[in-house]
Scaffold this motif. Structure first.
Motif, PDB file in Angstrom:
ATOM      1  N   VAL A  73       1.956  14.763  10.230  1.00 47.87           N
ATOM      2  CA  VAL A  73       1.406  13.708   8.996  1.00 47.87           C
ATOM      3  C   VAL A  73       2.340  12.877   8.611  1.00 47.87           C
ATOM      4  N   ILE A  74       3.297  13.211   8.111  1.00 47.20           N
ATOM      5  CA  ILE A  74       4.298  12.198   7.242  1.00 47.20           C
ATOM      6  C   ILE A  74       4.482  10.887   8.364  1.00 47.20           C
ATOM      7  N   SER A 105       3.901   4.026  11.366  1.00 44.76           N
ATOM      8  CA  SER A 105       2.513   3.256  11.566  1.00 44.76           C
ATOM      9  C   SER A 105       3.579   1.460  11.004  1.00 44.76           C
ATOM     10  N   SER A 106       4.314   1.915   9.823  1.00 47.09           N
ATOM     11  CA  SER A 106       4.723   0.425   8.881  1.00 47.09           C
ATOM     12  C   SER A 106       3.245  -0.195   7.817  1.00 47.09           C
ATOM     13  N   CYS A 107       3.070   0.973   7.626  1.00 42.82           N
ATOM     14  CA  CYS A 107       1.998  -0.192   6.817  1.00 42.82           C
ATOM     15  C   CYS A 107       2.143  -0.247   5.236  1.00 42.82           C
ATOM     16  N   PHE A 108       3.197   1.077   4.785  1.00 46.72           N
ATOM     17  CA  PHE A 108       3.075   1.258   3.823  1.00 46.72           C
ATOM     18  C   PHE A 108       4.518   0.975   3.190  1.00 46.72           C
ATOM     19  N   GLU A 165      -1.282   4.824  15.424  1.00 46.65           N
ATOM     20  CA  GLU A 165      -2.385   4.384  15.435  1.00 46.65           C
ATOM     21  C   GLU A 165      -3.729   4.262  15.214  1.00 46.65           C
ATOM     22  N   ILE A 166      -4.078   5.416  14.662  1.00 47.86           N
ATOM     23  CA  ILE A 166      -5.120   5.919  14.358  1.00 47.86           C
ATOM     24  C   ILE A 166      -4.872   5.177  12.581  1.00 47.86           C
ATOM     25  N   ILE A 167      -4.166   5.193  11.897  1.00 45.78           N
ATOM     26  CA  ILE A 167      -3.527   4.883  11.109  1.00 45.78           C
ATOM     27  C   ILE A 167      -3.996   3.438  10.302  1.00 45.78           C
ATOM     28  N   MET A 174       0.855  -1.498   0.194  1.00 52.79           N
ATOM     29  CA  MET A 174       0.493   0.498  -0.053  1.00 52.79           C
ATOM     30  C   MET A 174       1.171   1.002   0.354  1.00 52.79           C
ATOM     31  N   ILE A 175       0.535   2.498  -1.162  1.00 54.65           N
ATOM     32  CA  ILE A 175       0.966   3.368  -0.759  1.00 54.65           C
ATOM     33  C   ILE A 175       0.290   4.778   0.001  1.00 54.65           C
ATOM     34  N   GLY A 176       1.082   5.115   0.822  1.00 59.01           N
ATOM     35  CA  GLY A 176       0.686   6.668   1.408  1.00 59.01           C
ATOM     36  C   GLY A 176       0.923   7.522   0.732  1.00 59.01           C
ATOM     37  N   ILE A 177      -0.541   8.800   1.449  1.00 61.38           N
ATOM     38  CA  ILE A 177      -0.563  10.013   0.002  1.00 61.38           C
ATOM     39  C   ILE A 177      -0.107  10.837   0.468  1.00 61.38           C
ATOM     40  N   VAL A 178      -0.128  11.307   0.869  1.00 57.37           N
ATOM     41  CA  VAL A 178      -0.779  12.766   1.461  1.00 57.37           C
ATOM     42  C   VAL A 178      -0.415  14.737   0.800  1.00 57.37           C
TER      43      VAL A 178
END
Length: 194
Positions: free
Chosen positions: A33-34, A40-43, A104-106, A1-5
């Motif tokens: 935010v970044i 989060s280690s999700c991206f 955590e919320i991410i 998954m890519i995180g886009i801000v």
């Protein structure tokens, strides 16, 4: 998954001398935010979307070795469409003006990803916004209650040809960490009480 801000807006409602995402809340809000996404280690990748409207924000991001993607700056939808065409992947899109966002919320939001859905927007209820002393211009009725967009969406951009006629799904996550967008000076003042 890519995180886009999304970091290319004008911030005109704030009526500031400087760019909105450079406002400080422990550090510049865009960096907060970044870092929330990174930690989060999700991206697999995190990209900040900039435009000619945000040259100082882009400079700060580049100085901090954050990948940027330049758009025209014509508007949120146009800029988002431009970046989604470039990156064909599962993406989490977030506004760069969420100062309470955290790891955590991410992680909670990423768990809402559903491979059967092309687009899922994360909502908060109007009741939550009222309880923290803010409001939003972007609301809908979902599950028989007034809800507001947070600026966060989970998108499977591989399945999108254009942003027209996409079935949008909604998830309500009533959490102040995603409820407080900095759209006005009053919103920024609320940070001291958060």
């Amino acid at each position: 998954m890519i995180g886009i801000v999304m970091a290319g807006g004008k911030g005109t409602r704030m009526n500031l001398d400087d760019e909105k995402l450079l406002l400080q809340y422990k550090k510049p809000i865009i960096l907060h935010v970044i870092d929330s996404l990174k930690n989060s280690s999700c991206f697999s990748k995190i990209i900040a979307v900039t435009s000619p409207n945000s040259p100082k924000t882009k400079k700060l991001l580049e100085e901090n070795n954050i990948e940027t993607f330049d758009t025209s700056g014509l508007g949120y939808v146009e800029d988002l469409n431009s970046v989604l065409r470039k990156f064909k992947d599962l993406v989490l899109v977030t506004s760069g003006d969420l100062p309470l966002l955290d790891t955590e919320i991410i992680q909670t939001i990423v768990k809402q990803s559903d491979s059967k859905k092309i687009w899922t927007s994360i909502l908060v209820t109007d009741k939550l916004l009222s309880s923290i002393g803010t409001k939003s211009e972007y609301s809908i009725i979902h599950n028989n209650q007034k809800c507001n967009f947070t600026g966060i969406s989970l998108i499977d951009s591989q399945k999108i040809n254009s942003l027209e006629n996409i079935e949008e799904n909604y998830v309500i996550l009533d959490d102040k960490r995603i409820a407080l967008n900095l759209n006005t000076k009053q919103d920024y003042d609320l940070l001291s009480t958060a």
